[in-house]
Design an enzyme around this catalytic site. Sequence first.
Site, short mmCIF file in Angstrom:
data_model
loop_
_atom_site.label_atom_id
_atom_site.label_comp_id
_atom_site.label_asym_id
_atom_site.label_seq_id
_atom_site.Cartn_x
_atom_site.Cartn_y
_atom_site.Cartn_z
N HIS A 127 0.85 -1.19 0.00
CA HIS A 127 0.00 0.00 0.00
C HIS A 127 0.88 1.24 0.00
CE1 HIS A 127 0.67 -1.55 4.06
NE2 HIS A 127 0.73 -0.29 4.47
N GLN A 128 0.38 2.22 -0.67
CA GLN A 128 1.07 3.50 -0.78
C GLN A 128 0.56 4.45 0.31
OE1 GLN A 128 3.54 4.98 -2.92
NE2 GLN A 128 2.29 5.88 -4.53
#
Length: 169
Positions: A127-128
Amino acid sequence: MAYMRQIAAEVDPQTAQKANASTSCFLCDAFQTDMLSEDASMRGVLHVAKHNVILLNRYPYTNGHLLIAPASHVNSLSDLSPDARAEMMELTEVTQRMMRQALNCQGINVGMNLGRCAGAGVPGHIHQHVVPRWEGDTNFMQTIGGVRVQPQALDQSYAHLRQELQKLL
Ligand SMILES: [Zn+2]
């Protein structure tokens, strides 16, 4: 590498699991969210795109700390399709624009922690992080020390951020 250390702490996986009993991964759950149901606000999901989801980080560094996660439960960018990777970056750009407009932030941290030793709290599902920053906000030591905003502030910002994001999508 101060920047990468700055985004090192993240979601508490145990708490995330408690909040999402349906599967063992709250990021997988987030992608399955019906945006017309109350699940959206409960999960802090702002937008479900074709390959990725944008949601509030439950354990933010600062108010408005968002996550962009792919639908696939994978631990490497290499396991995503080119389309999913491209969409993740497009959503990062929209999120950046929204933050500057809606939160009037002066800076933004964007980054990923791949692997537990790199600081990933949910190492199985990449995930960013997109973190708005302001001049004079928590300094580096406070940030890595785990300063948290209150849950009430999160709830208040959810509707605002979701509305502002929809304007740009
Ligand atoms: Zn997952």
